[in-house]
Write an enzyme that holds these catalytic residues in place. Structure first.
Site, PDB file in Angstrom:
ATOM      1  N   SER A 115       0.794  -1.231   0.000  1.00 13.34           N
ATOM      2  CA  SER A 115       0.000   0.000   0.000  1.00 13.34           C
ATOM      3  C   SER A 115       0.823   1.276   0.000  1.00 13.34           C
ATOM      4  O   SER A 115       0.278   2.350  -0.254  1.00 13.34           O
ATOM      5  CB  SER A 115      -0.879   0.039   1.239  1.00 13.34           C
ATOM      6  OG  SER A 115      -2.126  -0.483   0.933  1.00 13.34           O
TER       7      SER A 115
ATOM      8  N   VAL B  58       0.740  -3.616   4.108  1.00 15.56           N
ATOM      9  CA  VAL B  58       0.559  -4.902   4.790  1.00 15.56           C
ATOM     10  C   VAL B  58       1.830  -5.747   4.900  1.00 15.56           C
ATOM     11  O   VAL B  58       1.854  -6.716   5.650  1.00 15.56           O
ATOM     12  CB  VAL B  58      -0.545  -5.771   4.142  1.00 15.56           C
ATOM     13  CG1 VAL B  58      -1.906  -5.203   4.415  1.00 15.56           C
ATOM     14  CG2 VAL B  58      -0.301  -5.942   2.658  1.00 15.56           C
TER      15      VAL B  58
ATOM     16  N   TYR C 299      -4.704   3.600   7.399  1.00 13.40           N
ATOM     17  CA  TYR C 299      -5.923   2.781   7.510  1.00 13.40           C
ATOM     18  C   TYR C 299      -6.872   3.431   8.523  1.00 13.40           C
ATOM     19  O   TYR C 299      -6.937   4.658   8.589  1.00 13.40           O
ATOM     20  CB  TYR C 299      -5.561   1.344   7.904  1.00 13.40           C
ATOM     21  CG  TYR C 299      -4.575   0.674   6.972  1.00 13.40           C
ATOM     22  CD1 TYR C 299      -4.869   0.485   5.629  1.00 13.40           C
ATOM     23  CD2 TYR C 299      -3.346   0.241   7.428  1.00 13.40           C
ATOM     24  CE1 TYR C 299      -3.964  -0.136   4.777  1.00 13.40           C
ATOM     25  CE2 TYR C 299      -2.439  -0.383   6.581  1.00 13.40           C
ATOM     26  CZ  TYR C 299      -2.753  -0.567   5.258  1.00 13.40           C
ATOM     27  OH  TYR C 299      -1.861  -1.161   4.421  1.00 13.40           O
TER      28      TYR C 299
ATOM     29  N   LYS D  65       0.657   3.520  -2.889  1.00 11.46           N
ATOM     30  CA  LYS D  65      -0.542   4.339  -3.180  1.00 11.46           C
ATOM     31  C   LYS D  65      -0.286   5.847  -3.216  1.00 11.46           C
ATOM     32  O   LYS D  65      -0.683   6.516  -4.165  1.00 11.46           O
ATOM     33  CB  LYS D  65      -1.667   3.994  -2.195  1.00 11.46           C
ATOM     34  CG  LYS D  65      -2.195   2.571  -2.396  1.00 11.46           C
ATOM     35  CD  LYS D  65      -3.131   2.152  -1.282  1.00 11.46           C
ATOM     36  CE  LYS D  65      -3.609   0.714  -1.462  1.00 11.46           C
ATOM     37  NZ  LYS D  65      -4.372   0.216  -0.305  1.00 11.46           N
TER      38      LYS D  65
ATOM     39  N   TYR E  63      -2.114  -2.602 -10.746  1.00 13.64           N
ATOM     40  CA  TYR E  63      -2.165  -2.390  -9.296  1.00 13.64           C
ATOM     41  C   TYR E  63      -1.431  -3.510  -8.543  1.00 13.64           C
ATOM     42  O   TYR E  63      -0.649  -3.247  -7.623  1.00 13.64           O
ATOM     43  CB  TYR E  63      -3.635  -2.279  -8.858  1.00 13.64           C
ATOM     44  CG  TYR E  63      -3.809  -2.267  -7.362  1.00 13.64           C
ATOM     45  CD1 TYR E  63      -3.492  -1.142  -6.608  1.00 13.64           C
ATOM     46  CD2 TYR E  63      -4.288  -3.394  -6.690  1.00 13.64           C
ATOM     47  CE1 TYR E  63      -3.621  -1.145  -5.233  1.00 13.64           C
ATOM     48  CE2 TYR E  63      -4.426  -3.401  -5.320  1.00 13.64           C
ATOM     49  CZ  TYR E  63      -4.096  -2.283  -4.591  1.00 13.64           C
ATOM     50  OH  TYR E  63      -4.221  -2.283  -3.223  1.00 13.64           O
TER      51      TYR E  63
END
Ligand code: GLU
Length: 432
Positions: A57, A252, A234, A60, A182
């Site tokens: 992540s 993660v 998150y 991102k 992705y």
């Protein structure tokens, strides 16, 4: 400092390594690396800062930065929101009517952001992403093929998010094509050191401090940090902001980046995660660093005086004709609080009895940046001083023409004084 922190946090073995992607379950829970990269490109690290893991992540915000550079803020906001969802990373957080995901830091928003990267440049969408993230890291990043395959095999939830968005009209390109890019972006291999360079690039207004490459414009770096600050951790984003107070993003696989704007970037890595999906050791280390060094974004920064000196010189043409030039030497970036200090210094010295004709020389040779608001304050002061009959001369080797109300701008204080000397005859009577 990082060595001590590493020793302090390392014994905490709580948390669980992510297992929902089988390849991630193979991570070594003992790995723990910390790195900090300053804006002059110096790297400090401790522990396993050179161990590779997949970025997940943490890709991102950097893909978001790429989309912003290509489409601009409005173009991106049409497709992805900027509201914290308060949900888990893989939540189906889509606006019920528009299908727009809440923010680019959760999977749905990240998939929509990846779709925004322009694939129509003869370059493949993923290759554009890979080369941009490599520019952020200052080295060529490569895909961990085993993790990529594992992501692809177990990625039905991400596909489902893609189909929901496409059904709602918020995702244009074919779902398989976008989620494939992705999955690959999540599988790029990085180290804690790479993450620190990437964060330092954001801290340095988009300019990589190690390679000197301009990766994204300053405005984009700022917008990226803003979204990281509100949505990067998150459903712990709010508490992270409260306890640590730095724009950050976790992933993660146990990585975490944090940006200290104008100061440095931090990269951390430790695979065991807490119940919200953030690396346990990285969160604890971030908190200790922030408390010990007052890194909170909202922490009050003290203004240092930009006035290096304020000297009075007699200037003349050598034939008995004399005038007075006061040289105000400034240093450092000038923002609002610094500009106020300049204003009060000039005000105090305004009352001094000096022989006329008189000049005020403002030496900007050591001033890299004048913030626009501060610039307006100084401009008003210059007009004010000029109104009392004193002429203002700006000395600026960068010839930025920041103050059009000054009588003249010259490349150095020396030339400014010579200029005043030559004119000491031709100026009218002293102001009363
Ligand atoms: N590849 C992961 C996924 O989409 C990234 C998740 C994360 O790091 O939050 O499931």
């Amino acid at each position: 400092m990082l060595g001590l922190l590493h020793g302090l946090v390392r014994p905490d073995t709580s948390g669980e390594v992510a297992t929902y992607i089988p390849e991630l379950a193979r991570a070594d829970p003992d790995h723990f690396g910390l790195a900090l990269v300053s804006l002059v490109g110096r790297c400090y690290d401790a522990g396993d800062a050179g161990v590779e893991f997949t970025i997940q992540s943490i890709s991102k915000p950097f893909v978001f930065a790429l989309a912003l550079s290509e489409r601009g803020l409005e173009g991106v906001l049409e497709r992805v929101g900027a509201e914290p969802s308060g949900d888990a990373f893989n939540a189906i957080s889509l606006d019920p009517t528009t299908g727009r995901p809440s923010n680019p830091m959760i999977n749905a928003g990240a998939i929509a952001t990846t779709a925004l990267v322009d694939a129509g440049r003869g370059e493949d969408r993923f290759e554009r992403i890979r080369s941009t993230l490599s520019a952020f890291a200052g080295r060529e990043l490569t895909v961990d093929e085993a993790v990529y395959r594992s992501e692809k095999e177990t990625g039905d939830r991400n596909r489902a998010l893609g189909y929901l968005m496409r059904n709602a009209g918020s995702l244009e390109p074919p779902v398989e094509e976008v989620v494939d890019a992705y999955f690959r972006q999540c599988s790029l291999r990085v180290t804690a050191r790479d993450l620190a360079v990437m964060a330092a690039t954001l801290a340095n207004e988009g300019l990589n401090p190690v390679t000197g490459e301009n990766v994204v414009p300053p405005r984009v770096a700022e917008q990226t940090c803003a979204v990281m600050a509100s949505c990067g951790m998150y459903d712990y984003a709010g508490e992270w902001m409260l306890r640590v107070g730095l724009p950050a993003k976790s992933g993660v696989s146990g990585g975490l980046v944090a940006v200290c704007p104008g100061q440095f970037g931090i990269g951390l890595f430790s695979p065991p995660l807490d119940s919200r999906g953030n690396s346990v050791r990285a969160v604890v280390a971030g908190q200790i660093l922030s408390e010990r060094y007052s890194l909170q974004l909202v922490h009050r920064r003290r203004a240092t005086s930009p006035v290096l000196s304020f000297d009075t010189h007699q200037v003349g043409d050598g034939a008995g004709s004399q005038g007075t030039a006061q040289v105000l030497t400034l240093q450092g970036d000038i923002e609002f609080a610094a500009a106020e200090i300049v204003l009060s210094t000039v005000e105090e010295l305004r009352g001094e009895v000096i022989s006329a004709p008189s000049w005020l020389v403002i030496d900007l040779a050591r001033v890299p940046f004048v913030q626009p608001f501060a610039g307006e304050m100084l401009s008003a002061m210059i007009r004010d001083v000029a109104g009392t009959g004193r002429r203002v001369v700006v000395a600026d080797p960068m010839q930025r023409e920041l103050f059009p109300d000054a009588a003249v701008e010259l490349p150095s204080a020396y030339l400014a004084l010579a200029w005043c000397g030559e004119r000491s005859q031709s100026v009218g009577p002293p102001p009363l």
